[in-house]
Write an enzyme that holds these catalytic residues in place. Structure first.
Site, PDB file in Angstrom:
ATOM      1  N   HIS A 122       0.822  -1.225   0.000  1.00 23.22           N
ATOM      2  CA  HIS A 122       0.000   0.000   0.000  1.00 23.22           C
ATOM      3  C   HIS A 122       0.856   1.275   0.000  1.00 23.22           C
ATOM      4  O   HIS A 122       0.313   2.364  -0.191  1.00 23.22           O
ATOM      5  CB  HIS A 122      -0.937   0.043   1.211  1.00 23.22           C
ATOM      6  CG  HIS A 122      -1.981  -1.034   1.199  1.00 23.22           C
ATOM      7  ND1 HIS A 122      -2.837  -1.214   0.137  1.00 23.22           N
ATOM      8  CD2 HIS A 122      -2.301  -1.987   2.116  1.00 23.22           C
ATOM      9  CE1 HIS A 122      -3.652  -2.238   0.401  1.00 23.22           C
ATOM     10  NE2 HIS A 122      -3.337  -2.736   1.586  1.00 23.22           N
ATOM     11  N   HIS A 160      -6.239  -7.332  -0.724  1.00 24.85           N
ATOM     12  CA  HIS A 160      -6.370  -5.899  -0.991  1.00 24.85           C
ATOM     13  C   HIS A 160      -5.625  -5.531  -2.263  1.00 24.85           C
ATOM     14  O   HIS A 160      -4.630  -6.173  -2.611  1.00 24.85           O
ATOM     15  CB  HIS A 160      -5.785  -5.083   0.170  1.00 24.85           C
ATOM     16  CG  HIS A 160      -6.421  -5.380   1.489  1.00 24.85           C
ATOM     17  ND1 HIS A 160      -5.885  -6.292   2.370  1.00 24.85           N
ATOM     18  CD2 HIS A 160      -7.545  -4.895   2.066  1.00 24.85           C
ATOM     19  CE1 HIS A 160      -6.668  -6.347   3.459  1.00 24.85           C
ATOM     20  NE2 HIS A 160      -7.678  -5.520   3.289  1.00 24.85           N
TER      21      HIS A 160
END
Ligand SMILES: [Zn+2]
Length: 335
Positions: A122, A160
């Site tokens: 991320h 994710h």
């Protein structure tokens, strides 16, 4: 497998009740104790210039100062302590080791897997987010390119979307990024239409599945879409951003990949790398059920030790079929 691991990665203390805890690494190591052919390697820290090659140097300075000042909440979920800087450089260094060891010919039972934390996918070029500070897979890809690789493919099977990895390489054609992720989960990025910018158009592949996708749906995405695209791209190195939070018993997602499913995906990646003549390495991302994380990584390891994982019986779901049709319309797909 050869596992990259360093004790300093345990010192990144996220506090009580944080899902991304040092217990994740402890659980993995405990489970691997029961298995043969497990080797540990303590790699060096990542070179800071390599980190700065994929991250804004001002952001990296800010992150370092944040840790030097004792850390705190960078954002609501992304927490640092003083030791986080050292852990992050070590974690990135383990990923660099995995890339270079793979390129140096470590394969089969010696396939490298970097067990670092904090995770990385991320972390965007100029910011930390989603438990991630330094994008480990991106630093590893950059290291490979600065060694003798011309092209690197990253397949991110974490539940994710790896928005950071996509962000860093979105306009670069020397890295192909592919992800399967759950629609509606953090951070909300990763639409199918995001295929790369300018000369890099066609080097970013997002399989955004509805909650509930299972092993058969994941394998269909690989067989029909991701593997053909990566074969066409012909990378010198295939890196797996290996999160295990799409597991059916992971507490934070609604995907339904089984432990065997991670084995089957690993087997696909091994064949894919062989077909491309590419090196293959793994980098840990998420995975928050301690038992399922440990079992899944053990299964990945076993596949390189000769275990043949079971194939699922189920058919591809209608929801997944719609996504694969949409990807085929974008030019990704063998059908
Ligand atoms: Zn994740």
């Amino acid at each position: 497998m050869n596992f990259g691991y360093r004790e300093v990665c345990l010192d990144h203390d996220t506090g009580p009740r944080h899902p991304e805890s040092p217990d994740r690494l402890r659980a993995i190591r405990r489970a691997l104790k029961e298995h043969h052919s497990v080797e540990y390697v303590a790699a060096n820290d990542a070179d800071i210039d390599l980190v700065r090659a994929v991250h804004d140097p001002d952001y990296i300075s800010e992150f370092r100062e944040f840790c030097d000042d004792g850390g705190g909440n960078w954002d609501a979920d992304t927490v640092a302590v003083e030791e986080t800087w050292d852990a992050a450089l070590a974690s990135a260094g383990l990923s660099v080791w995995a890339a270079k060891a793979a390129l140096d010919g470590n394969a089969g039972r010696d396939t490298p897997f970097a067990l670092g934390r904090p995770p990385g996918h991320h972390a965007v070029g100029d910011d930390a987010m989603g438990f991630c500070f330094i994008n480990n897979a991106a630093v590893a890809a950059q290291a490979a390119l600065e060694a003798d690789a011309e092209r690197v493919a990253i397949f991110d099977w974490d539940v994710h979307h790896g928005n950071g990895t996509q962000d860093i390489f979105y306009d670069r054609s020397d890295v192909f990024y592919a992800s399967i992720h759950e629609d509606g989960l953090y951070p909300g990025t990763g639409d199918i239409a995001e295929t790369g910018a300018d000369d890099a158009d066609g080097t970013n592949l997002n399989v955004k599945y509805k909650p509930g996708a299972d092993t058969a749906d994941y394998l269909a995405a690989i067989d029909e879409c991701i593997a053909p695209a990566i074969r066409d791209y012909a990378p010198d190195l295939l890196l797996i951003s290996a999160g295990f939070d799409a597991h059916e018993h992971d507490p934070i997602s609604r995907m339904r990949v089984s432990t065997e499913g991670y084995g089957a995906m690993t087997d696909r990646m091994r064949s894919l790398a062989d077909t491309c003549g590419a090196a293959l390495g793994f980098v840990l991302e998420g995975g928050y059920g301690l038992d399922t994380l440990a079992d899944s990584i053990t299964t990945v390891h076993e596949v390189f030790d000769g275990y043949q994982p079971m194939e699922p019986d189920d058919d591809v779901s209608d929801d997944a079929r719609d996504v694969l049709d949409e990807l085929a319309a974008q030019g990704f797909g063998s059908k």
